[in-house]
Design a protein around this motif. Structure first.
Motif, short mmCIF file in Angstrom:
data_model
loop_
_atom_site.label_atom_id
_atom_site.label_comp_id
_atom_site.label_asym_id
_atom_site.label_seq_id
_atom_site.Cartn_x
_atom_site.Cartn_y
_atom_site.Cartn_z
N GLN A 155 -6.18 10.27 -13.50
CA GLN A 155 -4.93 9.94 -12.83
C GLN A 155 -3.95 11.11 -12.90
N LEU A 156 -3.94 11.78 -14.04
CA LEU A 156 -3.02 12.90 -14.20
C LEU A 156 -3.35 14.00 -13.17
N GLN A 157 -4.65 14.25 -13.00
CA GLN A 157 -5.08 15.24 -12.02
C GLN A 157 -4.59 14.85 -10.62
N ASP A 158 -4.82 13.58 -10.28
CA ASP A 158 -4.44 13.12 -8.95
C ASP A 158 -2.94 13.27 -8.72
N PHE A 159 -2.17 12.81 -9.70
CA PHE A 159 -0.72 12.82 -9.49
C PHE A 159 -0.15 14.23 -9.57
N ASP B 289 0.81 -1.23 0.00
CA ASP B 289 0.00 0.00 0.00
C ASP B 289 0.84 1.27 0.00
N ILE B 290 1.98 1.23 -0.67
CA ILE B 290 2.72 2.48 -0.87
C ILE B 290 2.44 2.92 -2.30
N PRO B 291 1.77 4.04 -2.47
CA PRO B 291 1.44 4.44 -3.83
C PRO B 291 2.64 5.11 -4.52
N ILE B 292 2.90 4.69 -5.74
CA ILE B 292 3.92 5.36 -6.54
C ILE B 292 3.22 5.83 -7.82
N PRO B 293 3.35 7.10 -8.16
CA PRO B 293 2.67 7.58 -9.37
C PRO B 293 3.14 6.80 -10.60
N HIS B 294 2.23 6.56 -11.53
CA HIS B 294 2.62 5.89 -12.76
C HIS B 294 1.58 6.19 -13.82
N PHE B 295 2.03 6.28 -15.05
CA PHE B 295 1.08 6.47 -16.15
C PHE B 295 1.18 5.34 -17.16
N CYS B 296 2.38 5.04 -17.60
CA CYS B 296 2.49 4.05 -18.67
C CYS B 296 2.34 2.63 -18.16
N TRP B 297 2.71 2.40 -16.91
CA TRP B 297 2.59 1.05 -16.36
C TRP B 297 1.14 0.74 -16.06
N HIS B 298 0.71 -0.46 -16.44
CA HIS B 298 -0.64 -0.90 -16.12
C HIS B 298 -0.58 -2.38 -15.84
N ALA C 232 1.87 15.66 -6.56
CA ALA C 232 3.24 16.16 -6.72
C ALA C 232 3.37 17.61 -6.26
N GLY C 233 2.26 18.25 -5.96
CA GLY C 233 2.31 19.63 -5.48
C GLY C 233 2.50 20.64 -6.59
N HIS C 234 2.21 20.22 -7.81
CA HIS C 234 2.35 21.17 -8.93
C HIS C 234 1.02 21.90 -9.08
N GLY C 235 0.89 23.01 -8.40
CA GLY C 235 -0.38 23.73 -8.40
C GLY C 235 -0.41 24.87 -9.38
#
Lengths: 330, 176, 628, 170
Positions: free
Chosen positions: C110-114, C27-36, C118-121
């Protein structure tokens, strides 16, 4: 007991006068309280009903009379109905013994401006004020509500405790006046008010009567922060009104008694005696309102501690000192 | 002496309240005297239009999501030109607590709060405002803002001609 | 089993697992987009950067590409890794439009969440954004290329996983374009999964376009009723309208995806023609009145034509709960026939195929995906059960050989056509699977099962709960309605979600129908009681392998708000039951009817051997019926 | 002031008050609910106090109210409220056996009253009001030692109560 019809008429007249004045005064005391508190808090207070809001007590009266007379489920019917009367009536009855002016001569009769000049007047005051506890206790108990019950238990304990110090603070007065008769006490202060001899007794009495009429900072039986409205939580309409008005009658009566015991009653220069008396009573009423606008409520244990461990011993010491002083003076 | 300081404290308190008796009351007698709220006062909510006259609201449901009392409901729909808009939009002012979260959440500056605080009604159902009651003919605050010019997708203008946009990529172009 | 430490937590995972999966296991979340999980790794987005503190590799690494090794010490919160990920996100956001308010993905993106994570506001880039021209991808998928972050998930899914050929990637560098070569409908019958798989809003569901937001969705785990496979879905509803259906992961059944037919099948539920009020002789009435009339008519029919003149008819699309109550009702009304099937042929073939599966020989989709030899015999999976075809493709991608018996069959993979099943070298295969259809009785595989003990069978049944209906028909001695009517005794029919052809209803004086669809039977019925669709009720169905699965209520029954006042906003009305909201699940109506006839309330449809299904969790993999 | 009253009015008052006192006391005994019993008893005390007043003993009257109605009964009530006895309506009435002794005692009292009534036709006339001074003189001169002893006892009782009720620190 009285032969003369004029005497009977005068007596009835005095009773009617006292009733009228006290009830009106109590109603306007509510108004005055709201006004003065508002001024203290930089507000305006009631100002909508009549000029300067002067008809507010009337409006309140109509409101209270027309409200639903509500009785909670499980309440003890008769005691619930009886309790407000038990709270208000002793307060009014006490005023029977308060001399509110110098004796007058009317139709060839010397009229005491006092309903009844008992030789045990002061004891009657003690008796009635101890009986006033029942209104609070039964009202809260009969409501079948935990807030009301807690309020009434607090009220019981508080009233018993402060009655003691109140009674003890009056003993030096009796010792000085050498009488339980209130007219004697007033006359004994023709020269010098007892407050001069007995400042400590006066302070104890003042604090005790504030507790007796459940005023801030001693309003624990109805502490709205904790107990909603304490012993009268479940009351509405005119029954609540009786509790409410009883409190203000109490202020007037106790103010009158404080005046009688310590401030020379109706004695005073230049002005008519009745005016002096009224002025002193109103000053007391104002003092109560002023204190309400200033001080916060005590905690319950502080209240008990203060009553039993400070006021009562102080009053006892005061009696002792007064006794020695009287003995030494001869 | 503790008792002396206690008495002094009592007297000080009494003196302060005594002084206040003679102060001027700060009360304002409301229905007779009215004061003008500040422009940022949070009262009646309106829906504004963009400078071109179109509805700013895109029915993104952020306001209804942010609303702590759930007084905003809406249905989004697609207009003929591809614009997202509110098919219906309802604010129940009998529930609204005027917290301003909706105006803060609004990404298109459509929902705005006005200083008009006198919105009492005899019938509570009259406090349910529909879109036609909420929509005003003006931009309100930020009069120059037009959301679709900055959105980055072509809806009100051809693709690639919005603010900060390059013209569309020619995928079949051979140049890198 | 390598052992590693991730953020001070010791993890022991199987060989070959990536660091990303190992982290997810604890249960440690790591951001990912291409991996599925279904597509594996690509290493394209670089959003899953972590810092390796100790072990065989050190420094910043992509966690999705790195297989775990013993002694690794991983930090996902190391300032360097955090900064790396923040910069990656900022880069990805440079060309991303500011259109979240008008994007249907907003809220479930997912992009919104990550980006938030990531704190990119606030955007620092003040240059111009690249734009693309969109394509029209047909009536189901909306294309918005400006939002693309080039993770390649879509093309990897479409071409590799689903075997589609008409969609791909074009261009180079910053101009990469994902789409078809020209405008047009996507050809793959699994194209709807692009919506689920795209981590941002490039592909969105056109049928539910601009309808609602994720936080307003009414969702519940459900099961697709499109075919007999019972793929797991999550239907999405709002304002009593079924907006869309999304895939729900069930490793044993459908994996991560569903077919387009199941995904875009919400129109029946939202149909404005749906019958929603009880009818007695064409007159609208209340449920109580209709039930009263129904009980009365049953008694009348029996008086008039003698006992045994009533037929109780269920169907293979009826949920198990209601199907279980039918025998009870038949007994109470001393019905002449208890039918779970209308046509005799369907009853016979379904029951006979069911007999083959009772010994645990049924193959799940998972088993098909892991098979090494697949025979598709006399059926067209792409037509009758599309997800089977996708499962066959996965097996083929892993090296399985696929044989097809029959003509005109298309599969999304390469296969060898053979004349008969006997030609297939089944004995050489380790995990062979035979796919056949219950509606085709020409090539019965009973003999094959005896020959090859390792052979598993995947039977395509005609409807969602055919298995359950056949099972009950076998247990309760149910006949087909066709045969019952032919006997001439049947004078009254109580149809429970059954589709009875007109010629069977022709000579029947009394017909009652319980249904949620406007069928011919409903039109012919004198008494009608509305039931709920599968998204409006809790229920159970048994799929083709004998797996009982629970579906949960997604929304309340009733007319969608959308249909109430087409001119404007919803009416200003307070009511506890929405218009048309009186429908209740078929089994509850049956229970009321049974109570009315017998005087005893029915509180629970599952009893006896079915009792274990009471607490069946909708989120589980389901329960095999022969285990009961 | 008290000497010359209408004798008949005084007598009427006496009978009314006596009736109230007797009825109040009977109800206080028979009432099952303790709080109601207290209220009845208090009203009985009040009529008793008024009777004392009529008998020209105002001091006793006041003490009756202050001590019995105002202190003892209030304490009873306080205890009852604090204890919360619950539903007392369910308490059983005393059975005949338990009534025997009270009936016997009541009979003796009634008999004594009858004897006295037969011996004396009228109540002894009031000897004039007892003033506070008389009372005080009697109390502190005549029975001074007894009063002191009693007060010492009370003091011990208070100290004892304080000792028993003090907060113990472990």
């Amino acid at each position: 007991m009285i032969y003369d019809p004029i005497d009977i008429a005068l007596l009835l007249g005095k009773i009617a006068l006292v009733f009228f004045v006290i009830l009106t005064l109590a109603a306007y005391l509510v108004f005055a309280e709201r006004k003065v508190l508002a001024w203290i808090q930089d507000r305006k207070g009631p100002n909508r009903v009549g000029p300067f809001g002067l008809l507010q007590p009337l409006a309140d009266l109509i409101k209270l009379l027309t409200k639903e007379d509500f009785r909670p489920i499980g309440a003890d019917k008769w005691l619930f109905y009886l309790a407000p009367a038990m709270a208000a009536i002793p307060a009014i009855m006490i005023f029977a013994i308060v001399p509110f002016g110098a004796p007058l001569t009317l139709f060839g009769h010397t009229v005491q401006l006092q309903v009844s000049d008992l030789n045990v007047g002061l004891l009657l005051f003690m008796a009635l004020s101890s009986v006033a506890v029942y209104g609070v206790a039964l009202g809260g108990w009969a409501s079948n509500s935990k807030y009301a019950l807690l309020g009434s238990i607090r009220g019981l304990a508080q009233l018993i405790s402060y009655e003691l110090s109140m009674g003890l603070s009056l003993v030096p007065v009796v010792m000085l006046a050498r009488s339980f008769r209130l007219s004697d006490i007033v006359n004994a202060q023709a020269g010098c008010w007892f407050i001069v001899y007995q400042p400590l007794a006066f302070m104890i009495f003042l604090i005790s009567i504030a507790a007796e009429c459940k005023r801030i900072p001693f309003d624990l039986p109805e502490a709205e922060g904790e107990l909603v409205a304490g012993f009268h939580t479940e009351y509405s309409g005119m029954r609540f009104g009786l509790f409410f008005v009883g409190e203000y009658i109490n202020i007037i009566v106790l103010g009158g008694l404080a005046t009688t015991f310590f401030l020379g009653g109706w004695h005073g220069p230049f002005l008519p005696p009745a005016v002096w008396f009224s002025a002193k009573v109103l000053a007391f009423a104002f003092l109560f309102i002023w204190v309400r606008g200033t001080l916060p409520r005590l905690r319950y244990d502080q209240l008990m501690h203060f009553g039993w461990k400070i006021l009562t011993p102080l009053a006892l010491v005061n009696i002792l000192v007064t006794g020695w002083w009287l003995v030494l003076r001869g | 002496m503790k008792i002396l300081s206690d008495i002094a404290a009592l007297v000080t308190g009494m003196w302060i309240t005594w002084k206040h008796i003679f102060r001027r009351p700060v009360t304002i007698q409301y229905p007779e005297e009215k004061r003008t709220p500040y422009p940022r006062y949070r009262a009646r909510i309106v829906l504004t239009r963009d400078p071109d006259g179109g509805e700013r609201c895109v029915a993104c449901q952020l306001c209804s999501g942010a609303c702590p009392v759930d007084c905003i409901t809406m249905q989004s729909a697609e207009d003929k030109d591809g614009r997202r808009y509110a098919e219906w939009f309802r604010i129940n002012f009998s529930r609204c607590i005027f917290c301003g979260f909706c105006a803060e959440a609004c990404p298109t500056l459509a929902i705005q709060m006005t200083p008009d605080f006198e919105i009492c009604k005899r019938d509570i159902m009259d406090l349910v405002y529909e879109k036609e009651d909420l929509l005003i003919d003006g931009c309100g605050k930020s009069p120059d803002y037009n959301y679709y010019r900055h959105a980055g997708i072509g809806v009100t203008q051809p693709r690639g001609s919005g603010a900060e946009e390059k013209p569309p990529v020619d995928v079949r172009g051979l140049l890198p | 089993m390598p052992k590693l430490i991730i953020d001070d937590i010791t993890v022991e995972v199987a060989e070959g697992t990536t660091v990303l999966e190992a982290a997810q296991a604890v249960d440690i979340p790591i951001p990912h987009f291409c991996w599925h999980p279904a597509l594996g790794k690509a290493g394209a987005c670089r959003a899953c950067a972590v810092k390796m503190l100790e072990g065989p590799v050190k420094g910043i690494q992509m966690s999705c590409m790195l297989p775990v090794q013993d002694g690794m010490v991983v930090s996902t919160t190391d300032p360097e890794a955090v900064a790396m990920r923040r910069h990656i996100i900022e880069w990805l956001m440079i060309n991303h439009p500011h259109d979240c308010p008008v994007c249907d993905e907003g809220g479930e993106c997912q992009l919104q969440d990550f980006t938030i994570a990531a704190g990119h506001g606030i955007r620092r880039y003040s240059g111009k954004k690249r734009t693309h021209v969109n394509q029209d991808l047909g009536p189901f998928i909306q294309h918005e290329m400006n939002r693309c972050i080039q993770c390649y998930r879509c093309v990897r899914y479409y071409q590799e996983y689903a075997g589609g050929t008409d969609f791909g990637v074009m261009g180079s560098a910053g101009r990469v374009y994902f789409g078809r070569f020209q405008d047009g409908e996507l050809e793959s019958p699994f194209s709807g999964n692009l919506v689920d798989i795209c981590p941002t809003g490039v592909f969105t569901d056109k049928t539910a376009r601009f309808r609602a937001r994720y936080w307003d969705y009414e969702m519940a785990p459900s099961v697709c009723s499109g075919c007999s496979l019972g793929c797991n879905t999550t239907p999405v509803a709002r304002y009593r309208e079924l907006l869309k259906i999304t895939a729900r992961k069930n490793e044993a059944v459908n994996g991560w995806f569903i077919c387009d037919r199941g995904r875009f099948s919400n129109s029946a539920v939202n149909d404005p023609q749906r019958p929603r009020t009880p009818l007695v002789d064409g007159r609208e009435s209340t449920r109580d009145e209709a039930l009263e009339a129904l009980a009365l008519r049953i008694a009348e029919t029996e008086q008039l034509y003698g006992t045994g003149s009533i037929a109780i008819v269920g169907s293979s699309r009826l949920a198990l709960e209601a199907a279980l109550l039918l025998p009870q009702l038949a007994q109470l009304t001393s019905a002449g026939a208890l039918c779970y099937f209308t046509s005799e042929e369907e009853r016979a073939t379904t029951t006979s195929h069911l007999g083959l599966l009772s010994g645990g020989t049924s193959a799940s989709q998972q088993e098909i995906r892991e098979s090494d030899c697949i025979v598709v015999s006399g059926c067209d999976p792409l037509q009758d059960a599309p997800m089977l075809a996708l499962a066959v493709r996965q097996a083929w991608r892993d090296g399985a050989t696929v044989y097809v018996v029959g003509d005109g069959i298309v599969l999304p993979c390469e296969f060898t056509a053979v004349a008969a099943v006997d030609a297939v070298p089944l004995a050489a295969a380790k995990k062979p699977v035979l796919i056949c259809s219950a509606s085709c009785n020409s090539d019965h595989p009973a003999g094959l099962l005896v020959q090859h003990s390792q052979l598993k069978l995947a039977v395509i049944f005609p409807a969602a709960n055919s298995y359950g209906a056949a099972q009950l028909a076998g247990e309760q001695g149910g006949v087909s309605l066709e045969r019952a009517v032919a006997s001439g005794k049947i004078k009254g029919i109580i149809s429970v979600e059954a589709d009875i052809p007109a010629h069977l209803l022709a000579g029947i004086p009394f017909v009652a129908a319980l249904d949620w669809r406007m069928t011919e039977t409903v039109r012919a019925a004198q008494i009608f009681l509305p039931t709920t669709a599968w998204v409006e009720m809790d229920g159970t169905s048994i799929n083709n392998e004998g797996r009982a699965q629970r579906f949960k209520k997604v929304m309340n029954p009733g007319l969608p708000i959308r249909g109430l006042d087409p001119a404007g906003h919803p009416p200003h009305l307070h009511r506890t039951v929405p218009p048309g909201g009186e429908a209740q699940p078929a089994w509850q109506t049956l229970a009321l009817l049974i109570e009315r006839v017998s005087g005893e309330p029915v509180t629970e449809p599952f009893s006896g051997r079915w009792e274990r299904l009471r607490g069946l969790d909708a989120g589980s993999e389901g329960v095999m019926i022969h285990d009961l | 002031m008290y000497g010359d009253c209408y004798p008949d009015m005084e007598t009427y008052l006496f009978y009314i008050l006596a009736a109230v006192a007797v009825i109040g006391t009977i109800l206080a005994i028979t009432e099952k609910h303790p709080v109601h019993a207290i209220v009845y008893l208090v009203s009985s005390f009040f009529s008793l106090a008024t009777i004392f007043f009529l008998l020209a003993a105002p001091l006793i009257a006041m003490f009756e109210v202050i001590i019995y109605a105002g202190a003892v009964m209030v304490l009873f009530m306080f205890v009852i409220m604090m204890l919360d006895l619950g539903r007392t309506d369910e308490a059983g009435r005393p059975v005949l056996k338990q009534w025997l002794l009270p009936i016997l005692l009541g009979g003796i009292i009634l008999a004594s009253i009858g004897v006295i009534a037969a011996g004396y036709a009228s109540a002894p006339s009031a000897p004039g009001a007892i003033t506070v001074r008389d009372f005080a003189l009697t109390l502190f001169r005549k029975y001074g030692v007894a009063v002191e002893i009693i007060s010492m006892q009370l003091l011990f009782a208070v100290v004892g109560a304080l000792y028993l009720g003090r907060r113990r620190t472990p």
